[in-house]
Design an enzyme around this catalytic site. Structure first.
Site: not given
Lengths: 165, 165
Positions: B7, B67, B141
């Site tokens: 992340d 992501e 995170d």
């Protein structure tokens, strides 16, 4: 004082090296680093990193000049991809121990043309005239890179902006 | 199948390594790579790059799961800085020859919780339950990185999404 100006893009990154010896800026080299649209993003960033490292090793600049982070987001996806490229360029400069400065578009226009409100065409025309080129540098990315390099040269001795904001 | 979920953030990047041997995913390691806010951007990216390379070398993942590029821009400057970090992570993976896959938030929620509309809290709770943790992973995170790693594991054998879009 030798400054490498870079206009980052994922597909086409413009680069231009300007040397200021005495009072007249001299164009040392200019070009582009291109990546293939069909390659995955990590591979494209790897090609860009290799290309920028090659330019830095060849030209041994004292400074890398980049445009400040955009504040305009009409095409957010494009801006985010540009930021991936810009990060890659910052990293290449950091690995090769060349300091990075960044200027806003207004600062570049002001340094090159003498007015922060100059048009993109005026900047290109001034770059062409300063280096005595037969035509404005193509593509635009190269003209923008040279304008950034000029800004770095003019401000290099006594920079108003040092470090990435 | 071992997947490193990441992340990305300029200040704090979460990472989590999940191994799928048989049917049960096993948490191999999780943590954060942090950079100092007072350092210039190129230096911060250099630290991040070094940290991610270390995690990859230690854990030898088969895949890095990120992501997908955000489509939300409430804080454009933050998004652009995150993209500098994300580019740095993609580059580290490319240099160490680990393929990168990316998933949308909906794909992650769907893979981990079973619904693309699950809340962030539900994702954290499911991550906690799957790995039998006493509390949800902190900071967020790390939980997000583990959810990405899980998604990569579940889809890894027959990925719906390969390559960066």
């Amino acid at each position: 004082m030798r400054v490498l100006g870079i206009d980052p893009g994922l597909g086409t990154t413009g680069d231009g090296v300007v040397e200021l010896a005495g009072s007249a800026p001299r164009l040392q080299e200019a070009g582009t680093v291109r990546t293939r649209a069909r390659d995955p993003l990590p591979q494209r960033l790897k090609s860009l990193y290799a290309g920028i490292c090659e330019v830095i090793r060849d030209c041994q600049p004292d400074l890398v000049a980049l445009e400040d982070l955009y504040t305009e987001y009409r095409f957010p996806r494009t801006a985010l991809l540009m930021a991936h490229a810009r990060g890659t360029i910052c990293l290449a400069a950091a690995h090769l121990e060349v300091p990075v400065v960044s200027y806003t578009p207004g600062e570049v226009k002001n340094a090159v043309v003498g007015s922060g409100r100059a048009s993109k065409l005026q900047v290109q025309g001034t770059v062409q005239r300063i280096f005595g080129l037969p035509a404005p540098p193509e593509p635009n990315d190269v003209a923008d890179a040279l304008a950034l390099a000029l800004t770095g040269c003019y401000r290099g001795g006594n920079p108003l902006v040092v470090g990435e904001r």
